[in-house]
Design a protein around this motif. Structure first.
Motif, mmCIF file in Angstrom:
data_model
loop_
_atom_site.group_PDB
_atom_site.id
_atom_site.type_symbol
_atom_site.label_atom_id
_atom_site.label_comp_id
_atom_site.label_asym_id
_atom_site.label_seq_id
_atom_site.Cartn_x
_atom_site.Cartn_y
_atom_site.Cartn_z
ATOM 1 N N ARG A 173 1.124 -1.155 -0.414
ATOM 2 C CA ARG A 173 -0.397 0.153 0.227
ATOM 3 C C ARG A 173 0.816 1.409 -0.161
ATOM 4 N N LEU A 174 1.829 1.562 0.874
ATOM 5 C CA LEU A 174 2.817 2.441 0.608
ATOM 6 C C LEU A 174 3.553 2.660 -0.724
ATOM 7 N N GLU A 175 4.123 1.572 -1.466
ATOM 8 C CA GLU A 175 4.336 1.660 -2.897
ATOM 9 C C GLU A 175 3.102 2.273 -3.677
ATOM 10 N N ARG A 176 2.013 1.791 -3.300
ATOM 11 C CA ARG A 176 0.674 2.271 -4.237
ATOM 12 C C ARG A 176 0.673 3.956 -3.642
ATOM 13 N N ALA A 177 0.241 4.518 -2.238
ATOM 14 C CA ALA A 177 0.918 5.454 -2.388
ATOM 15 C C ALA A 177 1.565 6.713 -2.179
ATOM 16 N N LEU A 178 2.618 6.043 -2.583
ATOM 17 C CA LEU A 178 3.805 6.633 -3.074
ATOM 18 C C LEU A 178 3.414 7.338 -4.666
ATOM 19 N N ALA A 179 2.927 6.647 -5.191
ATOM 20 C CA ALA A 179 2.882 6.427 -6.463
ATOM 21 C C ALA A 179 1.523 7.820 -6.704
ATOM 22 N N GLN A 180 0.920 7.653 -5.925
ATOM 23 C CA GLN A 180 -0.850 8.448 -5.859
ATOM 24 C C GLN A 180 0.036 9.998 -5.171
ATOM 25 N N PHE A 181 0.435 9.628 -4.252
ATOM 26 C CA PHE A 181 1.216 11.443 -4.019
ATOM 27 C C PHE A 181 2.078 11.875 -5.379
ATOM 28 N N MET A 182 2.454 11.716 -5.222
ATOM 29 C CA MET A 182 3.487 12.080 -6.876
ATOM 30 C C MET A 182 3.010 13.010 -7.944
ATOM 31 N N LEU A 183 1.331 11.944 -8.712
ATOM 32 C CA LEU A 183 0.600 12.117 -9.122
ATOM 33 C C LEU A 183 -0.623 13.412 -8.808
ATOM 34 N N ASP A 184 -0.531 13.223 -8.231
ATOM 35 C CA ASP A 184 -1.316 14.115 -7.438
ATOM 36 C C ASP A 184 -0.771 15.817 -7.194
ATOM 37 N N LEU A 185 0.460 15.516 -7.096
ATOM 38 C CA LEU A 185 1.451 16.630 -6.736
ATOM 39 C C LEU A 185 1.657 17.626 -8.209
ATOM 40 N N HIS A 186 2.520 16.025 -8.844
ATOM 41 C CA HIS A 186 2.634 16.854 -10.171
ATOM 42 C C HIS A 186 1.867 17.673 -11.168
ATOM 43 N N VAL A 396 12.373 6.620 1.854
ATOM 44 C CA VAL A 396 11.112 6.773 3.237
ATOM 45 C C VAL A 396 11.443 5.461 4.195
ATOM 46 N N LEU A 397 11.691 4.318 4.177
ATOM 47 C CA LEU A 397 12.339 2.820 4.925
ATOM 48 C C LEU A 397 13.068 3.442 5.474
ATOM 49 N N GLU A 398 14.403 3.993 5.270
ATOM 50 C CA GLU A 398 15.431 3.997 5.416
ATOM 51 C C GLU A 398 15.503 5.156 6.979
ATOM 52 N N ASN A 399 15.283 6.453 5.722
ATOM 53 C CA ASN A 399 15.090 7.336 6.490
ATOM 54 C C ASN A 399 14.329 7.794 8.241
ATOM 55 N N TRP A 400 12.735 6.962 8.114
ATOM 56 C CA TRP A 400 11.801 7.224 9.110
ATOM 57 C C TRP A 400 12.021 5.321 8.939
ATOM 58 N N GLN A 401 12.553 5.103 9.700
ATOM 59 C CA GLN A 401 13.161 3.447 10.357
ATOM 60 C C GLN A 401 12.882 4.264 11.628
ATOM 61 N N VAL A 409 5.374 6.594 9.190
ATOM 62 C CA VAL A 409 5.077 7.074 7.822
ATOM 63 C C VAL A 409 4.753 9.209 7.769
ATOM 64 N N PRO A 410 5.161 9.532 6.370
ATOM 65 C CA PRO A 410 5.319 10.412 6.428
ATOM 66 C C PRO A 410 4.376 11.195 6.667
ATOM 67 N N ASP A 411 4.527 12.684 7.054
ATOM 68 C CA ASP A 411 2.549 13.160 7.410
ATOM 69 C C ASP A 411 2.326 13.205 5.490
ATOM 70 N N ALA A 412 3.168 13.836 4.837
ATOM 71 C CA ALA A 412 2.669 13.837 3.077
ATOM 72 C C ALA A 412 1.852 12.398 2.704
ATOM 73 N N LEU A 413 1.998 11.116 2.943
ATOM 74 C CA LEU A 413 1.332 9.664 2.793
ATOM 75 C C LEU A 413 0.728 9.957 3.668
ATOM 76 N N ARG A 422 2.391 5.070 10.952
ATOM 77 C CA ARG A 422 3.522 3.840 11.423
ATOM 78 C C ARG A 422 3.540 2.538 10.795
ATOM 79 N N ILE A 423 3.881 1.991 10.021
ATOM 80 C CA ILE A 423 4.155 0.626 9.709
ATOM 81 C C ILE A 423 5.001 -0.401 10.499
#
Length: 424
Positions: A173-186, A396-401, A409-413, A422-423
Protein backbone atom coordinates in the motif's frame (compact mmCIF):
# COMPACT_ATOMS: atom_id res chain seq x y z
CA UNK A 1 19.56 12.33 -34.23
CA UNK A 2 21.88 14.91 -35.71
CA UNK A 3 21.37 17.19 -38.71
CA UNK A 4 23.92 16.31 -41.40
CA UNK A 5 23.57 19.80 -42.89
CA UNK A 6 24.62 21.31 -39.55
CA UNK A 7 27.54 18.89 -39.33
CA UNK A 8 28.75 19.92 -42.81
CA UNK A 9 28.81 23.57 -41.71
CA UNK A 10 30.06 22.97 -38.15
CA UNK A 11 32.35 19.96 -38.34
CA UNK A 12 34.85 21.24 -35.77
CA UNK A 13 32.11 22.07 -33.23
CA UNK A 14 30.54 18.65 -33.79
CA UNK A 15 33.81 16.83 -33.14
CA UNK A 16 34.48 19.03 -30.09
CA UNK A 17 31.12 17.97 -28.62
CA UNK A 18 31.94 14.32 -29.26
CA UNK A 19 35.40 14.73 -27.73
CA UNK A 20 33.83 16.20 -24.60
CA UNK A 21 31.72 13.03 -24.41
CA UNK A 22 34.88 10.93 -24.83
CA UNK A 23 33.86 9.87 -28.32
CA UNK A 24 36.06 9.87 -31.45
CA UNK A 25 35.77 12.54 -34.16
CA UNK A 26 33.23 11.61 -36.83
CA UNK A 27 32.50 14.75 -38.84
CA UNK A 28 34.89 13.98 -41.70
CA UNK A 29 33.63 10.39 -42.16
CA UNK A 30 30.01 11.55 -42.06
CA UNK A 31 30.65 14.32 -44.59
CA UNK A 32 32.41 11.88 -46.96
CA UNK A 33 29.44 9.51 -46.73
CA UNK A 34 26.99 12.34 -47.26
CA UNK A 35 28.94 13.61 -50.28
CA UNK A 36 28.80 10.15 -51.83
CA UNK A 37 25.03 10.11 -51.25
CA UNK A 38 24.59 13.59 -52.74
CA UNK A 39 26.79 12.74 -55.73
CA UNK A 40 24.65 9.68 -56.38
CA UNK A 41 21.48 11.79 -56.28
CA UNK A 42 23.02 14.29 -58.70
CA UNK A 43 23.97 11.45 -61.05
CA UNK A 44 20.39 10.14 -60.92
CA UNK A 45 19.06 13.57 -61.90
CA UNK A 46 21.46 13.67 -64.85
CA UNK A 47 20.43 10.19 -65.98
CA UNK A 48 16.75 11.08 -65.71
CA UNK A 49 17.36 14.19 -67.86
CA UNK A 50 19.09 12.00 -70.47
CA UNK A 51 16.19 9.54 -70.43
CA UNK A 52 13.69 12.37 -70.89
CA UNK A 53 15.67 13.83 -73.78
CA UNK A 54 15.97 10.44 -75.48
CA UNK A 55 12.25 9.81 -75.05
CA UNK A 56 11.53 13.10 -76.82
CA UNK A 57 13.95 12.20 -79.59
CA UNK A 58 12.16 8.87 -80.09
CA UNK A 59 8.95 10.75 -80.86
CA UNK A 60 10.77 12.98 -83.34
CA UNK A 61 12.39 9.99 -85.03
CA UNK A 62 9.06 8.22 -85.31
CA UNK A 63 7.61 11.38 -86.84
CA UNK A 64 10.35 11.29 -89.50
CA UNK A 65 9.70 7.55 -89.95
CA UNK A 66 13.34 6.92 -89.01
CA UNK A 67 12.75 3.50 -87.52
CA UNK A 68 16.41 2.65 -87.09
CA UNK A 69 17.07 5.80 -85.08
CA UNK A 70 13.95 5.24 -83.00
CA UNK A 71 15.04 1.70 -82.12
CA UNK A 72 18.54 2.90 -81.23
CA UNK A 73 17.09 5.54 -78.94
CA UNK A 74 14.73 3.01 -77.32
CA UNK A 75 17.69 0.78 -76.52
CA UNK A 76 19.51 3.79 -75.08
CA UNK A 77 16.52 4.67 -72.87
CA UNK A 78 16.27 1.08 -71.64
CA UNK A 79 19.97 1.13 -70.70
CA UNK A 80 19.57 4.46 -68.91
CA UNK A 81 16.53 3.21 -66.99
CA UNK A 82 18.46 0.13 -65.87
CA UNK A 83 21.28 2.39 -64.68
CA UNK A 84 18.75 4.59 -62.85
CA UNK A 85 17.25 1.56 -61.13
CA UNK A 86 20.66 0.45 -59.90
CA UNK A 87 21.55 4.02 -58.95
CA UNK A 88 18.38 4.37 -56.89
CA UNK A 89 19.24 1.20 -54.98
CA UNK A 90 22.76 2.52 -54.36
CA UNK A 91 21.34 5.86 -53.17
CA UNK A 92 18.98 4.08 -50.77
CA UNK A 93 21.88 2.04 -49.39
CA UNK A 94 23.94 5.19 -48.83
CA UNK A 95 20.97 6.93 -47.19
CA UNK A 96 20.41 3.93 -44.90
CA UNK A 97 24.09 3.76 -43.97
CA UNK A 98 24.22 7.48 -43.16
CA UNK A 99 21.02 7.30 -41.09
CA UNK A 100 22.25 4.26 -39.16
CA UNK A 101 25.58 5.92 -38.34
CA UNK A 102 23.86 9.13 -37.25
CA UNK A 103 21.39 7.15 -35.13
CA UNK A 104 24.24 5.69 -33.08
CA UNK A 105 25.87 9.03 -32.19
CA UNK A 106 24.92 10.54 -28.81
CA UNK A 107 23.57 14.03 -28.34
CA UNK A 108 26.09 16.85 -28.01
CA UNK A 109 26.43 18.41 -24.54
CA UNK A 110 25.18 21.90 -23.80
CA UNK A 111 27.82 24.58 -23.37
CA UNK A 112 27.43 24.74 -19.58
CA UNK A 113 27.73 21.01 -18.93
CA UNK A 114 30.90 20.19 -16.93
CA UNK A 115 33.45 18.29 -19.02
CA UNK A 116 34.55 14.99 -17.51
CA UNK A 117 35.07 11.28 -18.04
CA UNK A 118 32.75 9.61 -15.52
CA UNK A 119 30.62 10.11 -12.41
CA UNK A 120 33.65 11.23 -10.40
CA UNK A 121 33.62 14.45 -12.47
CA UNK A 122 29.96 15.29 -11.76
CA UNK A 123 29.33 18.60 -9.98
CA UNK A 124 27.09 19.08 -6.96
CA UNK A 125 24.69 22.01 -7.51
CA UNK A 126 22.84 22.12 -4.18
CA UNK A 127 21.71 20.12 -1.17
CA UNK A 128 18.46 20.03 0.76
CA UNK A 129 17.84 18.62 4.20
CA UNK A 130 20.15 17.33 6.90
CA UNK A 131 20.64 13.57 7.24
CA UNK A 132 19.05 12.34 10.44
CA UNK A 133 21.24 11.33 13.36
CA UNK A 134 20.12 7.96 14.72
CA UNK A 135 20.62 6.75 18.28
CA UNK A 136 20.79 3.22 16.89
CA UNK A 137 22.49 1.60 13.90
CA UNK A 138 20.17 2.26 10.92
CA UNK A 139 19.29 -0.76 8.81
CA UNK A 140 19.05 -1.11 5.05
CA UNK A 141 15.61 -1.25 3.47
CA UNK A 142 15.67 -4.97 2.73
CA UNK A 143 16.52 -5.75 6.34
CA UNK A 144 13.59 -3.63 7.48
CA UNK A 145 11.16 -4.98 4.87
CA UNK A 146 12.03 -8.62 5.45
CA UNK A 147 11.81 -8.22 9.25
CA UNK A 148 8.32 -6.76 8.78
CA UNK A 149 7.42 -9.80 6.68
CA UNK A 150 6.24 -7.51 3.88
CA UNK A 151 9.21 -7.52 1.43
CA UNK A 152 9.73 -10.98 -0.05
CA UNK A 153 12.62 -11.57 -2.45
CA UNK A 154 12.64 -15.38 -2.04
CA UNK A 155 9.08 -15.81 -3.33
CA UNK A 156 9.69 -13.32 -6.11
CA UNK A 157 12.73 -15.33 -7.20
CA UNK A 158 10.63 -18.51 -7.18
CA UNK A 159 8.04 -16.80 -9.39
CA UNK A 160 10.24 -14.78 -11.74
CA UNK A 161 13.94 -15.13 -10.94
CA UNK A 162 16.56 -12.78 -9.55
CA UNK A 163 16.07 -8.99 -9.35
CA UNK A 164 12.35 -9.08 -8.56
CA UNK A 165 10.49 -8.32 -5.33
CA UNK A 166 7.08 -9.17 -3.89
CA UNK A 167 5.64 -6.49 -1.59
CA UNK A 168 2.81 -7.34 0.80
CA UNK A 169 0.39 -5.63 3.14
CA UNK A 170 1.25 -2.13 4.26
CA UNK A 171 4.43 -1.93 2.15
CA UNK A 172 2.43 -2.74 -0.98
CA UNK A 173 0.00 0.00 0.00
CA UNK A 174 2.90 2.37 0.73
CA UNK A 175 4.26 1.85 -2.78
CA UNK A 176 0.81 2.67 -4.20
CA UNK A 177 0.49 5.66 -1.87
CA UNK A 178 3.80 7.07 -3.08
CA UNK A 179 2.71 6.87 -6.72
CA UNK A 180 -0.65 8.50 -5.99
CA UNK A 181 1.00 11.24 -3.94
CA UNK A 182 3.45 12.02 -6.78
CA UNK A 183 0.76 12.07 -9.46
CA UNK A 184 -1.45 14.36 -7.40
CA UNK A 185 1.44 16.71 -6.68
CA UNK A 186 2.49 16.95 -10.33
CA UNK A 187 -1.02 17.41 -11.69
CA UNK A 188 -2.51 19.66 -9.00
CA UNK A 189 0.55 21.75 -8.11
CA UNK A 190 2.85 21.61 -11.12
CA UNK A 191 0.31 21.60 -13.93
CA UNK A 192 1.18 18.31 -15.63
CA UNK A 193 -1.51 16.36 -17.46
CA UNK A 194 -1.77 12.76 -16.30
CA UNK A 195 -1.71 10.11 -19.00
CA UNK A 196 -1.92 6.32 -18.83
CA UNK A 197 0.15 5.04 -21.78
CA UNK A 198 0.66 1.55 -23.22
CA UNK A 199 3.41 -0.50 -21.59
CA UNK A 200 4.31 -2.20 -24.89
CA UNK A 201 5.65 -0.16 -27.81
CA UNK A 202 6.68 -0.59 -31.44
CA UNK A 203 10.31 -0.47 -32.53
CA UNK A 204 9.85 2.96 -34.15
CA UNK A 205 8.57 4.29 -30.82
CA UNK A 206 11.67 3.11 -28.96
CA UNK A 207 13.79 4.48 -31.82
CA UNK A 208 12.19 7.90 -31.45
CA UNK A 209 13.51 8.37 -27.90
CA UNK A 210 16.93 6.88 -28.69
CA UNK A 211 16.49 3.51 -26.96
CA UNK A 212 16.86 1.68 -30.27
CA UNK A 213 18.94 0.52 -31.96
CA UNK A 214 21.83 1.23 -29.58
CA UNK A 215 20.33 -0.12 -26.34
CA UNK A 216 18.37 -3.14 -27.54
CA UNK A 217 20.15 -5.42 -25.04
CA UNK A 218 18.84 -3.31 -22.16
CA UNK A 219 15.21 -3.91 -23.17
CA UNK A 220 12.82 -6.85 -23.03
CA UNK A 221 11.21 -7.82 -26.35
CA UNK A 222 8.11 -9.91 -26.85
CA UNK A 223 7.75 -12.66 -29.43
CA UNK A 224 5.41 -10.38 -31.38
CA UNK A 225 8.16 -7.77 -31.80
CA UNK A 226 6.82 -5.25 -29.28
CA UNK A 227 9.10 -3.91 -26.53
CA UNK A 228 8.34 -3.58 -22.82
CA UNK A 229 8.95 0.04 -21.87
CA UNK A 230 12.07 0.86 -19.81
CA UNK A 231 10.39 4.10 -18.71
CA UNK A 232 7.19 6.04 -19.47
CA UNK A 233 9.39 8.54 -21.31
CA UNK A 234 9.23 6.25 -24.34
CA UNK A 235 5.46 6.13 -25.00
CA UNK A 236 4.68 9.56 -23.55
CA UNK A 237 7.28 11.49 -25.58
CA UNK A 238 6.07 9.71 -28.71
CA UNK A 239 2.61 11.25 -28.28
CA UNK A 240 3.90 14.04 -30.57
CA UNK A 241 5.69 11.79 -33.08
CA UNK A 242 4.97 12.82 -36.69
CA UNK A 243 2.86 15.73 -35.44
CA UNK A 244 3.04 19.44 -36.33
CA UNK A 245 2.01 21.47 -33.28
CA UNK A 246 1.34 25.18 -32.96
CA UNK A 247 3.61 27.34 -30.84
CA UNK A 248 0.58 28.59 -28.92
CA UNK A 249 -0.20 25.11 -27.53
CA UNK A 250 3.32 24.59 -26.15
CA UNK A 251 4.53 23.54 -23.70
CA UNK A 252 2.90 20.14 -23.37
CA UNK A 253 3.53 18.73 -19.89
CA UNK A 254 2.69 15.11 -19.14
CA UNK A 255 3.07 12.85 -16.12
CA UNK A 256 2.51 9.10 -16.01
CA UNK A 257 2.83 6.21 -13.59
CA UNK A 258 3.98 2.99 -15.22
CA UNK A 259 5.88 -0.16 -14.43
CA UNK A 260 9.31 -0.10 -16.06
CA UNK A 261 11.19 -3.11 -17.38
CA UNK A 262 14.97 -3.26 -17.80
CA UNK A 263 17.25 -6.21 -18.42
CA UNK A 264 20.04 -4.50 -16.42
CA UNK A 265 22.57 -5.78 -18.95
CA UNK A 266 26.07 -5.14 -17.72
CA UNK A 267 25.05 -4.65 -14.08
CA UNK A 268 26.11 -8.07 -12.83
CA UNK A 269 27.30 -7.86 -9.24
CA UNK A 270 25.86 -4.38 -8.66
CA UNK A 271 23.11 -3.88 -6.06
CA UNK A 272 22.26 -7.57 -6.03
CA UNK A 273 20.38 -7.26 -2.73
CA UNK A 274 17.28 -5.20 -2.26
CA UNK A 275 15.18 -2.96 -4.48
CA UNK A 276 17.75 -0.54 -5.91
CA UNK A 277 18.24 -2.36 -9.23
CA UNK A 278 15.34 -4.55 -10.37
CA UNK A 279 14.12 -5.88 -13.70
CA UNK A 280 10.65 -4.46 -12.93
CA UNK A 281 9.96 -1.31 -10.95
CA UNK A 282 7.44 1.53 -10.79
CA UNK A 283 8.16 5.13 -11.72
CA UNK A 284 6.28 8.40 -12.08
CA UNK A 285 7.64 10.17 -15.16
CA UNK A 286 7.59 13.81 -16.24
CA UNK A 287 7.73 14.74 -19.94
CA UNK A 288 7.73 18.19 -21.51
CA UNK A 289 7.46 19.20 -25.15
CA UNK A 290 8.47 22.81 -25.76
CA UNK A 291 10.24 25.33 -27.99
CA UNK A 292 14.02 25.72 -28.22
CA UNK A 293 13.85 29.11 -26.51
CA UNK A 294 11.96 27.72 -23.50
CA UNK A 295 13.68 24.37 -22.95
CA UNK A 296 16.39 25.54 -20.54
CA UNK A 297 13.85 27.17 -18.21
CA UNK A 298 11.61 24.10 -18.56
CA UNK A 299 14.53 21.92 -17.48
CA UNK A 300 14.95 23.91 -14.27
CA UNK A 301 11.19 23.82 -13.67
CA UNK A 302 11.03 20.04 -14.13
CA UNK A 303 13.96 19.46 -11.79
CA UNK A 304 12.30 21.61 -9.14
CA UNK A 305 9.08 19.57 -9.51
CA UNK A 306 11.01 16.35 -8.84
CA UNK A 307 12.84 17.94 -5.91
CA UNK A 308 9.51 18.96 -4.37
CA UNK A 309 8.53 15.27 -4.04
CA UNK A 310 11.54 14.61 -1.82
CA UNK A 311 11.08 17.81 0.17
CA UNK A 312 7.49 16.96 1.06
CA UNK A 313 8.54 13.48 2.16
CA UNK A 314 11.33 14.88 4.33
CA UNK A 315 14.05 13.03 2.43
CA UNK A 316 17.49 14.75 2.33
CA UNK A 317 18.95 14.91 -1.19
CA UNK A 318 21.50 16.58 -3.37
CA UNK A 319 21.18 17.80 -6.96
CA UNK A 320 24.05 16.86 -9.27
CA UNK A 321 24.94 18.24 -12.72
CA UNK A 322 26.19 15.27 -14.72
CA UNK A 323 29.43 15.73 -16.61
CA UNK A 324 29.76 15.08 -20.34
CA UNK A 325 31.06 11.56 -19.80
CA UNK A 326 28.22 10.45 -17.52
CA UNK A 327 25.15 11.77 -19.38
CA UNK A 328 22.61 9.54 -21.09
CA UNK A 329 22.69 8.97 -24.83
CA UNK A 330 19.86 11.39 -25.77
CA UNK A 331 20.60 14.11 -23.23
CA UNK A 332 22.30 17.45 -23.78
CA UNK A 333 22.12 18.32 -20.07
CA UNK A 334 21.09 16.25 -17.04
CA UNK A 335 20.51 16.84 -13.37
CA UNK A 336 20.48 13.79 -11.09
CA UNK A 337 18.74 13.86 -7.73
CA UNK A 338 20.50 11.66 -5.19
CA UNK A 339 18.58 10.82 -2.01
CA UNK A 340 20.28 10.08 1.30
CA UNK A 341 20.07 6.43 2.37
CA UNK A 342 21.22 6.07 5.99
CA UNK A 343 21.32 2.28 5.75
CA UNK A 344 23.98 2.60 3.04
CA UNK A 345 25.45 5.82 4.49
CA UNK A 346 25.42 7.20 0.96
CA UNK A 347 23.51 9.32 -1.52
CA UNK A 348 21.92 7.24 -4.32
CA UNK A 349 20.24 8.32 -7.54
CA UNK A 350 16.45 8.58 -7.38
CA UNK A 351 15.76 10.84 -10.39
CA UNK A 352 17.35 12.05 -13.61
CA UNK A 353 15.95 15.14 -15.32
CA UNK A 354 17.24 15.68 -18.85
CA UNK A 355 16.94 18.26 -21.60
CA UNK A 356 17.29 16.43 -24.92
CA UNK A 357 17.05 19.53 -27.13
CA UNK A 358 15.82 18.62 -30.63
CA UNK A 359 17.63 15.24 -30.59
CA UNK A 360 14.47 13.20 -30.04
CA UNK A 361 12.32 15.65 -32.02
CA UNK A 362 14.36 14.87 -35.15
CA UNK A 363 14.15 11.13 -34.59
CA UNK A 364 10.36 11.39 -34.11
CA UNK A 365 9.82 14.05 -36.81
CA UNK A 366 7.98 16.07 -34.17
CA UNK A 367 7.67 19.72 -35.16
CA UNK A 368 5.83 22.92 -34.38
CA UNK A 369 4.85 25.93 -36.45
CA UNK A 370 6.28 29.17 -34.98
CA UNK A 371 3.86 32.04 -34.37
CA UNK A 372 6.05 34.22 -36.58
CA UNK A 373 7.92 33.25 -39.71
CA UNK A 374 7.48 30.45 -42.20
CA UNK A 375 8.06 26.72 -42.06
CA UNK A 376 8.35 24.43 -39.05
CA UNK A 377 10.95 23.72 -36.35
CA UNK A 378 11.70 20.60 -34.38
CA UNK A 379 10.38 20.59 -30.82
CA UNK A 380 12.62 20.26 -27.80
CA UNK A 381 11.84 17.35 -25.47
CA UNK A 382 12.58 16.90 -21.79
CA UNK A 383 12.04 14.01 -19.41
CA UNK A 384 12.59 13.32 -15.74
CA UNK A 385 11.75 10.88 -12.98
CA UNK A 386 9.25 12.46 -10.69
CA UNK A 387 10.40 10.16 -9.02
CA UNK A 388 11.32 6.45 -9.11
CA UNK A 389 8.67 4.92 -6.83
CA UNK A 390 10.63 1.85 -5.76
CA UNK A 391 13.72 3.83 -4.81
CA UNK A 392 11.51 6.37 -3.04
CA UNK A 393 10.03 3.50 -1.00
CA UNK A 394 13.60 2.49 -0.13
CA UNK A 395 14.37 6.04 0.99
CA UNK A 396 11.22 6.33 3.10
CA UNK A 397 11.95 3.03 4.87
CA UNK A 398 15.55 3.93 5.66
CA UNK A 399 15.03 7.58 6.63
CA UNK A 400 11.84 7.06 8.65
CA UNK A 401 12.82 3.83 10.44
CA UNK A 402 12.56 3.45 14.20
CA UNK A 403 14.66 1.49 16.69
CA UNK A 404 12.01 -1.25 16.95
CA UNK A 405 12.04 -1.81 13.17
CA UNK A 406 8.78 0.03 12.54
CA UNK A 407 8.44 2.78 9.94
CA UNK A 408 6.91 6.18 10.61
CA UNK A 409 4.66 7.19 7.71
CA UNK A 410 5.56 10.71 6.46
CA UNK A 411 2.76 13.25 6.94
CA UNK A 412 2.34 13.74 3.18
CA UNK A 413 1.51 10.04 2.71
CA UNK A 414 -0.93 9.54 5.59
CA UNK A 415 -4.02 10.59 3.60
CA UNK A 416 -3.12 7.87 1.08
CA UNK A 417 -2.57 5.29 3.84
CA UNK A 418 -5.97 5.64 5.49
CA UNK A 419 -4.48 7.81 8.23
CA UNK A 420 -1.91 5.16 9.22
CA UNK A 421 0.97 6.73 11.17
CA UNK A 422 3.28 3.77 11.59
CA UNK A 423 4.04 0.53 9.74
CA UNK A 424 5.02 -2.22 12.18
Amino acid sequence: MHDIKWIRDNGAAFDKGLADRNKPAMAEALIVLDEARRAQLTRLQELQAQANASAKAIGAAMGRKDTAEAERLKASVAAIKAEIQKGEADARDLETELTEVLAGIPNLPAADVPVGRDESDNVEVRRWGTPREFDFAPKQHFELGEALGQMDFETATKISGARFVLLKGQLARLERALAQFMLDLHTDTHGYTEVSPPFLVKSETAYGTGNLPKFAEDLFRTETGLWLIPTAEVPVTNIVRDEILTEAELPHRYTAWTPCFRSEAGSAGRDTRGMIRLHQFAKVELVSITTPEASEAEHERMTAAAEEVLKRLGLPFRTIALCTGDMGFASKKTYDLEVWLPGQNAYREISSCSNCGDFQGRRMNARYRPAEGKGTRFVHTLNGSGVAVGRCLVAVLENWQNADGSITVPDALRPYMGGLERIG
